[in-house]
Design a protein around this motif. Sequence first.
Motif, mmCIF file in Angstrom:
data_model
loop_
_atom_site.group_PDB
_atom_site.id
_atom_site.type_symbol
_atom_site.label_atom_id
_atom_site.label_comp_id
_atom_site.label_asym_id
_atom_site.label_seq_id
_atom_site.Cartn_x
_atom_site.Cartn_y
_atom_site.Cartn_z
ATOM 1 N N ALA A 311 0.837 -1.202 0.000
ATOM 2 C CA ALA A 311 0.000 0.000 0.000
ATOM 3 C C ALA A 311 0.868 1.248 0.000
ATOM 4 O O ALA A 311 1.997 1.243 0.499
ATOM 5 N N GLY A 312 0.340 2.343 -0.549
ATOM 6 C CA GLY A 312 0.970 3.645 -0.468
ATOM 7 C C GLY A 312 2.391 3.656 -0.998
ATOM 8 O O GLY A 312 2.699 3.074 -2.042
ATOM 9 N N GLU A 313 3.264 4.344 -0.266
ATOM 10 C CA GLU A 313 4.644 4.542 -0.697
ATOM 11 C C GLU A 313 5.460 3.242 -0.717
ATOM 12 O O GLU A 313 6.563 3.218 -1.272
ATOM 13 N N ALA A 314 4.931 2.179 -0.115
ATOM 14 C CA ALA A 314 5.641 0.893 -0.162
ATOM 15 C C ALA A 314 5.648 0.322 -1.575
ATOM 16 O O ALA A 314 6.491 -0.522 -1.906
ATOM 17 N N ILE A 315 4.726 0.764 -2.415
ATOM 18 C CA ILE A 315 4.684 0.327 -3.813
ATOM 19 C C ILE A 315 5.695 1.153 -4.602
ATOM 20 O O ILE A 315 5.714 2.376 -4.476
ATOM 21 N N PRO A 316 6.544 0.533 -5.413
ATOM 22 C CA PRO A 316 7.482 1.323 -6.220
ATOM 23 C C PRO A 316 6.747 2.385 -7.040
ATOM 24 O O PRO A 316 5.679 2.107 -7.601
ATOM 25 N N LEU A 317 7.304 3.577 -7.099
ATOM 26 C CA LEU A 317 6.657 4.663 -7.827
ATOM 27 C C LEU A 317 6.427 4.276 -9.283
ATOM 28 O O LEU A 317 5.380 4.589 -9.869
ATOM 29 N N GLY A 318 7.411 3.595 -9.890
ATOM 30 C CA GLY A 318 7.232 3.171 -11.274
ATOM 31 C C GLY A 318 6.023 2.274 -11.450
ATOM 32 O O GLY A 318 5.296 2.373 -12.451
ATOM 33 N N SER A 319 5.771 1.392 -10.492
ATOM 34 C CA SER A 319 4.602 0.514 -10.561
ATOM 35 C C SER A 319 3.314 1.321 -10.492
ATOM 36 O O SER A 319 2.345 1.038 -11.207
ATOM 37 N N ARG A 320 3.299 2.343 -9.647
ATOM 38 C CA ARG A 320 2.099 3.184 -9.517
ATOM 39 C C ARG A 320 1.831 3.958 -10.798
ATOM 40 O O ARG A 320 0.675 4.137 -11.194
ATOM 41 N N ILE A 321 2.903 4.424 -11.440
ATOM 42 C CA ILE A 321 2.743 5.158 -12.697
ATOM 43 C C ILE A 321 2.230 4.230 -13.794
ATOM 44 O O ILE A 321 1.276 4.555 -14.519
ATOM 45 N N VAL A 322 2.835 3.061 -13.920
ATOM 46 C CA VAL A 322 2.424 2.122 -14.966
ATOM 47 C C VAL A 322 0.976 1.676 -14.753
ATOM 48 O O VAL A 322 0.206 1.556 -15.709
ATOM 49 N N LEU A 323 0.580 1.447 -13.508
ATOM 50 C CA LEU A 323 -0.787 1.010 -13.228
ATOM 51 C C LEU A 323 -1.812 2.010 -13.754
ATOM 52 O O LEU A 323 -2.776 1.634 -14.434
ATOM 53 N N ALA A 324 -1.629 3.292 -13.453
ATOM 54 C CA ALA A 324 -2.589 4.312 -13.876
ATOM 55 C C ALA A 324 -2.593 4.456 -15.396
ATOM 56 O O ALA A 324 -3.655 4.568 -16.019
ATOM 57 N N CYS A 325 -1.404 4.459 -16.000
ATOM 58 C CA CYS A 325 -1.323 4.605 -17.456
ATOM 59 C C CYS A 325 -1.900 3.379 -18.162
ATOM 60 O O CYS A 325 -2.574 3.503 -19.199
ATOM 61 N N ASP A 326 -1.646 2.215 -17.622
ATOM 62 C CA ASP A 326 -2.198 0.966 -18.147
ATOM 63 C C ASP A 326 -3.725 1.012 -18.098
ATOM 64 O O ASP A 326 -4.414 0.667 -19.073
ATOM 65 N N ALA A 327 -4.267 1.458 -16.961
ATOM 66 C CA ALA A 327 -5.720 1.526 -16.802
ATOM 67 C C ALA A 327 -6.344 2.503 -17.796
ATOM 68 O O ALA A 327 -7.371 2.208 -18.417
ATOM 69 N N TYR A 328 -5.708 3.658 -17.970
ATOM 70 C CA TYR A 328 -6.260 4.654 -18.902
ATOM 71 C C TYR A 328 -6.276 4.110 -20.320
ATOM 72 O O TYR A 328 -7.279 4.228 -21.035
ATOM 73 N N ASP A 329 -5.154 3.520 -20.753
ATOM 74 C CA ASP A 329 -5.111 3.004 -22.121
ATOM 75 C C ASP A 329 -6.099 1.864 -22.313
ATOM 76 O O ASP A 329 -6.722 1.756 -23.375
ATOM 77 N N ALA A 330 -6.233 1.007 -21.298
ATOM 78 C CA ALA A 330 -7.199 -0.097 -21.401
ATOM 79 C C ALA A 330 -8.622 0.432 -21.514
ATOM 80 O O ALA A 330 -9.424 -0.057 -22.318
ATOM 81 N N MET A 331 -8.944 1.462 -20.716
ATOM 82 C CA MET A 331 -10.312 2.004 -20.746
ATOM 83 C C MET A 331 -10.633 2.675 -22.071
ATOM 84 O O MET A 331 -11.780 2.650 -22.537
ATOM 85 N N THR A 332 -9.642 3.275 -22.718
ATOM 86 C CA THR A 332 -9.903 4.007 -23.959
ATOM 87 C C THR A 332 -9.619 3.173 -25.204
ATOM 88 O O THR A 332 -9.536 3.711 -26.311
ATOM 89 N N SER A 333 -9.459 1.864 -25.032
ATOM 90 C CA SER A 333 -9.226 0.956 -26.153
ATOM 91 C C SER A 333 -10.404 0.000 -26.302
ATOM 92 O O SER A 333 -11.037 -0.390 -25.312
#
Length: 384
Positions: A311-333
């Motif tokens: 949870a929170g900052e324990a998750i690598p920042l790169g993972s948090r960035i990829v998750l949000a970008c992955d979700a956006y691209d999936a939703m708009t595809s």
Amino acid sequence: MFTENRRLRDELRTTHARIAALEAERNDYLRKDRRAGVLTLDAFREAAAAALRGSQRRGEPAALVLVDIDGFRALNGRRGAAVGDEALATVALRLRELVRGGDVVGRTGADEFAVVMPGANLAGARGVAERLVAVLEQSGPVTVSAGIAVDGGTGQLDGLMADASAILERARIAGGGRVGAPGRQPSVEPSRGAIGALALALAERDRGTGEHAEQVVALAGAVARRMNLDGEEVERIAAAALLHDIGKVAVPDSILNKPGALNDEEWAVMREHSIVGERILRAVPGLGPVARMVRHGHESWDGSGYPDGLAGEAIPLGSRIVLACDAYDAMTSERPYRPAMAPPEAVAELVAGAGGQFDPRVVEALVGYLEDRTPLEYAARTPA
């Protein structure tokens, strides 16, 4: 009178003993680096020189391991001195856990530690250094590089430090997160070709997944830059975005290409892909930090994600960035089981998930980037 004199002598001895103990405690305090809890540079040099002379007298080998925190200056600048201090303490703690009782550990620079290992040969020193690199890669948030030098019988600390420093520099130039040793010349960026080969394998396995990965790379790189991350970290995040689905090569076609919803058993198989992806990437030298991002690419800000429930900052920042970008691209595809969302609708979903599934700061950066895009680019993703 005799009894009184004895009592006074006993009290005097006790007082002297207390003073000696306090003096020893004070000296020990002055010899320790306050941030890292290991010897200061001066204290290290004194103790290390004595240890090397001892090995020389006994005719034993000795080795020196020099450890440097990757990207420490950028970490300090990006997240503040308190986070930098925490990184120093973490590396020092892991190092102290790995070395032997007679080894000498000190902080020799702003982001550098050294260990003199009397009686140790190259293999022993390399084992300690490689375990340290692996432990820190797996636990995060910092990685280290290490250089090893072996005493040829001279017992000269300065010579060992110079040799280890040169080898450490080669390890850093080669991408960091690795161990350099005598006779071992790490090639520069050996992981670049492997990243391309893995991305090609993923595209061949599933063309749609490969195209999706390219879109996520563009978004993740833009968000990372918008969050003022340094160039090296942006590259790592881009690699994680490109390969975030690499573990799906182990998912059966019947699950990967199923047109409808997955059942519980199928979901259990699908959820393993981030762990499989980590195993694949850890087999590639220099991709440890990327492997960690891929493993945690489905962790949620509120701790409800998988595979480890971080949870929170324990998750690598790169993972948090990829998750949000992955979700956006999936939703708009377009998907076989649902139409694509319009970008404003997908943005609304991201905002609604901020603080739950997504890191609020990442959502803010992603939405800001999307809103700054030209109307033409934004409209291009909108279904007709």
